[in-house]
Design a protein around this motif. Structure first.
Motif, PDB file in Angstrom:
ATOM      1  N   ALA A 240       0.846  -1.192   0.000  1.00 16.99           N
ATOM      2  CA  ALA A 240       0.000   0.000   0.000  1.00 16.99           C
ATOM      3  C   ALA A 240       0.874   1.231   0.000  1.00 16.99           C
ATOM      4  O   ALA A 240       1.825   1.345   0.743  1.00 16.99           O
ATOM      5  CB  ALA A 240      -0.911  -0.006   1.222  1.00 16.99           C
ATOM      6  N   SER A 624      -1.256  -1.168   8.644  1.00 14.89           N
ATOM      7  CA  SER A 624      -1.655  -2.267   7.771  1.00 14.89           C
ATOM      8  C   SER A 624      -0.904  -3.523   8.154  1.00 14.89           C
ATOM      9  O   SER A 624       0.195  -3.481   8.717  1.00 14.89           O
ATOM     10  CB  SER A 624      -1.389  -1.921   6.299  1.00 14.89           C
ATOM     11  OG  SER A 624      -0.015  -1.644   6.092  1.00 14.89           O
ATOM     12  N   THR A 650      -9.736  -3.725   2.815  1.00 11.13           N
ATOM     13  CA  THR A 650      -8.991  -4.959   2.576  1.00 11.13           C
ATOM     14  C   THR A 650      -8.423  -4.936   1.170  1.00 11.13           C
ATOM     15  O   THR A 650      -8.929  -4.246   0.282  1.00 11.13           O
ATOM     16  CB  THR A 650      -9.898  -6.189   2.749  1.00 11.13           C
ATOM     17  OG1 THR A 650     -11.001  -6.083   1.834  1.00 11.13           O
ATOM     18  CG2 THR A 650     -10.437  -6.267   4.168  1.00 11.13           C
ATOM     19  N   THR A 651      -7.360  -5.697   0.968  1.00 10.58           N
ATOM     20  CA  THR A 651      -6.725  -5.795  -0.340  1.00 10.58           C
ATOM     21  C   THR A 651      -6.901  -7.212  -0.876  1.00 10.58           C
ATOM     22  O   THR A 651      -7.244  -8.144  -0.144  1.00 10.58           O
ATOM     23  CB  THR A 651      -5.221  -5.464  -0.254  1.00 10.58           C
ATOM     24  OG1 THR A 651      -4.556  -6.499   0.488  1.00 10.58           O
ATOM     25  CG2 THR A 651      -5.015  -4.137   0.459  1.00 10.58           C
ATOM     26  N   ASP A 652      -6.634  -7.364  -2.181  1.00 11.75           N
ATOM     27  CA  ASP A 652      -6.755  -8.694  -2.781  1.00 11.75           C
ATOM     28  C   ASP A 652      -5.601  -9.597  -2.403  1.00 11.75           C
ATOM     29  O   ASP A 652      -5.565 -10.760  -2.820  1.00 11.75           O
ATOM     30  CB  ASP A 652      -6.851  -8.574  -4.309  1.00 11.75           C
ATOM     31  CG  ASP A 652      -5.689  -7.787  -4.905  1.00 11.75           C
ATOM     32  OD1 ASP A 652      -4.812  -7.348  -4.128  1.00 11.75           O
ATOM     33  OD2 ASP A 652      -5.668  -7.608  -6.131  1.00 11.75           O
ATOM     34  N   ARG A 657      -6.023  -2.577   5.850  1.00 12.79           N
ATOM     35  CA  ARG A 657      -5.443  -1.253   6.086  1.00 12.79           C
ATOM     36  C   ARG A 657      -6.437  -0.444   6.910  1.00 12.79           C
ATOM     37  O   ARG A 657      -7.601  -0.322   6.537  1.00 12.79           O
ATOM     38  CB  ARG A 657      -5.144  -0.539   4.769  1.00 12.79           C
ATOM     39  CG  ARG A 657      -4.121  -1.237   3.900  1.00 12.79           C
ATOM     40  CD  ARG A 657      -3.532  -0.280   2.887  1.00 12.79           C
ATOM     41  NE  ARG A 657      -4.533   0.247   1.985  1.00 12.79           N
ATOM     42  CZ  ARG A 657      -4.779  -0.240   0.777  1.00 12.79           C
ATOM     43  NH1 ARG A 657      -4.104  -1.286   0.346  1.00 12.79           N
ATOM     44  NH2 ARG A 657      -5.692   0.307  -0.009  1.00 12.79           N
TER      45      ARG A 657
END
Length: 669
Positions: A240, A624, A650-652, A657
């Motif tokens: 990020a 994060s 959320t991230t993939d 975060r």
């Protein structure tokens, strides 16, 4: 049926109070999403009652608008209370942990000094031991003379560096120092990175210095290669914020350990901590096979950080109340008119209805700028009121502007209060006077005024000036109260920082005293022995200095592990879990409540072996890390972010975060 309906309307005030209380409690105790859903459902339920009774669509719409406006304000006030309660709780935790701040600062300074001491003394003294040992084994006069000259020069450098360290005048190294270091060791060196953050450049210098020191100890005769290059796409981790990295590698092809047993055992561990603290990664280990097995040290460091622009939804922070007031103003102006039984007659026709709707929006929407630009918002509202008066005179609007100001003048007074809070008094004093002048003009245009309208305007403006000035003064008092609170917080922070500085100074004094009696004394003895030409004494004093250094570092590492609930305290928290914390961005003093929320977030994300990233961005802090496996932990994180006025995303790649904004609620109106 009529009797039942009558009972319903008798109970309506009680039901309304209960429903609004429920909305308030939802906003206080639940996240923004769930409480918004409850508020929306309640508004629909209220609008469904007249729909089920067969009321006309305009009436149902008026009920929905009016109920929605009232619910929006109640919800926003509940959100404000939620933020204030969270801030008070965080401040209480900060005050409770304030006693640990000086101790933690002293321990952090102790660790920094220990790392600096290791780098400075070990590098010079190791070179002296290696050169002197080689010359004594060969018993060559030329080699002995070279070793004595090197001991004299390196010993004097060690004395200067150690004296500088005892005086604590430590300056950061950079790429220029790396170039000089590589030239002094005559290694195969290439650098294709020109710019990097100061922390990354200093970390690169420490990596190269420690690696060259170890190569001199354990790989005599090896070919040493040093590279500082940008990383390729395959090696670039996706994180990020979009960090660009460069890589520092130091490799040798194997050699012999000329002087075993002179290391401190903490060099690589200290490098790993330094590199990860800058937001990079570190690894070291053997390369090759057989008799020529070598060693490789590799560090990936941030070359630049593209800071993401953080935005949060309109229901976060002071914007929640601002937009709720917009909804209330529109609901009361349009909704009340739509509740009439003969729509569009109250507006005087379709065209006047359209003009009235537009003017109502122009009069209400500037409330959204209440916190950011109250002066411009008030100017826009007064302009809309003047435009309404002009349309009124042309016969385009209904109801007249005089009625509008009588019923909805609270919009102007709300902005006058905000002007008093946000703007200096010399600029803000014009606000109540302008409201009195424009409001008096609107009232003087009413049909009930007889005689001179100019005289009526002057009288009405004078009357309106009193409440407008009172509201403005209330805003000024609010601003002064907040300023006093901020000043008190600043004084507490200064006192706490003073205690921490005193603890750090005491730790430095202990360190300097111990250093003068150990490594510095042996470094001076090395110089004296070199001047006398006693190479054996040179080696013994250098070895004794390294032994004393190792003992000193071991003593410095012992101590308490107390830490405060702050951003800096996350490092100590991670040490308990065997986790890693990366700090990215320029560290700066943060509001006390924000420090606690960042610490709480990291604590919720903390687990054995995880890597967390703490980014200090211009508008706040982002924490994060890997997504928690337990749903209850994710719910707790979401509640923490919501109470702080931030967001959770959320991230993939299976990470979360948490964004904690600095603007709100830490500085609330």
């Amino acid at each position: 049926m009529n009797g039942f309906a009558g009972h319903v309307w008798v109970l309506f005030p009680f039901v309304a109070v209960c429903a609004l209380t429920m909305v308030h409690l939802l906003a206080v105790h639940r996240t923004a999403g769930s409480s918004l859903t409850g508020s929306f459902v309640l508004t629909l339920a209220v609008a469904a009652i007249p729909a089920l009774r067969g009321e006309p669509p305009h009436y149902v719409t008026g009920v929905a608008l009016t109920a929605g406006g009232v619910v929006a304000v109640v919800w926003a006030r509940g959100r404000s209370r939620r933020h204030r309660s969270a801030r008070r709780s965080a401040l209480a935790d900060y005050e409770a942990g304030a006693a640990a701040v000086p101790l933690f600062a002293a321990l952090a300074e102790r660790d920094r000094l220990a790392a600096e001491l290791h780098d400075v003394a070990a590098h010079r003294l190791t070179g002296i031991v290696v050169a002197a040992g080689a010359a004594l084994r060969l018993a060559d006069r030329v080699r002995t003379g070279d070793a004595l000259r090197h001991a004299d020069e390196a010993g004097r450098e060690a004395v200067r560096e150690l004296e500088r360290l005892t005086e604590l005048d430590v300056t950061a190294a950079g790429f220029t120092e790396v170039d000089a270091l590589a030239a002094a060791h005559a290694v195969d060196y290439r650098r294709t990175v020109d710019k990097a953050p100061a922390g990354s450049a200093e970390a690169a210098y420490r990596v190269v210095r420690e690696a060259l020191t170890n190569a001199a100890r354990y790989a005599e005769g090896a070919t040493v290669r040093v590279r500082i290059e940008p990383t390729d796409d395959q090696d670039k981790p996706v994180r990020a914020g979009g960090d660009h990295l460069f890589v520092v590698t130091v490799t040798d092809d194997g050699g012999t350990a000329v002087e075993p047993g002179i290391g401190t055992g903490r060099g690589l561990a200290g490098l790993a901590a330094t590199v990860t603290a800058t937001g990079g990664t570190f690894r070291a280990g053997p390369v090759g096979q057989g008799r020529r097995e070598g060693w490789s040290v590799r560090a990936s460091l941030p070359a630049a950080t593209v800071l993401p622009l953080r935005r949060w939804p309109l229901w976060r922070g002071t914007a929640a109340l601002d937009y709720a007031l917009v909804a209330l103003a529109i609901a009361l102006s349009l909704g009340a008119s739509l509740l009439s039984a003969d729509v569009p007659a109250p507006f005087g026709g379709l065209l006047p209805a359209l003009v009235t709707v537009v003017l109502s929006g122009l009069h209400a929407v500037p409330l959204a700028w209440r916190s950011r630009a109250p002066g411009r918002a008030l100017a826009a509202v007064l302009s809309a009121l003047l435009l309404w008066g002009a349309c009124d005179r042309a016969g385009w609007t209904q109801p007249p502007v005089s009625d509008i100001f009588l019923v909805y003048g609270w919009v102007e007074l709300t902005l006058v209060h905000s002007v008093g809070v946000r703007l200096p008094w010399r600029r803000g004093l014009c606000a109540p006077l302008a409201v009195a002048a424009v409001g008096g003009l609107a009232l003087a245009s009413g049909s009930g005024i007889t005689g001179s309208r100019t005289a009526a305007w002057a009288v009405l403006a004078g009357v309106l000036a009193l409440p407008a000035l009172a509201v403005w003064s209330w805003g000024r008092r609010t601003a002064r109260r907040h300023e006093r609170l901020r000043a008190a917080d600043a004084r507490r922070r200064v006192l706490l920082d003073g205690d921490a500085d005193a603890a750090v100074s005491a730790q430095r004094l202990l360190f300097a005293t111990a250093l003068r009696d150990t490594a510095l004394r042996h470094a001076r003895a090395v110089v004296a022995a070199a001047e006398e030409g006693d190479l054996r004494a040179v080696r013994e004093e250098a070895r004794a200095g390294l032994t004393a250094l190792r003992d000193l570092l071991s003593g410095l590492r012992a101590g308490d592990d107390a830490h405060p609930p702050t951003v800096s305290g996350i490092t100590a928290l991670a040490a308990r879990y065997g986790a890693v914390v990366r700090y990215v961005g320029t560290r700066r003093p943060l509001p006390a409540a924000m420090e606690v929320f960042a610490y709480r977030t990291a604590s919720a994300l903390m687990a054995v072996g995880v890597t967390l990233t703490v980014r200090t961005l211009p508008g706040g802090v982002e924490v994060s890390g890997p997504a928690p496996a337990v749903p209850a932990v994710e719910r707790r994180l979401r509640a923490l972010a919501d109470a702080a006025g931030g967001t959770l995303s959320t991230t993939d790649r299976g990470a979360v975060r948490v964004w904690l904004p600095e603007a709100f609620p830490w500085r609330s109106e």
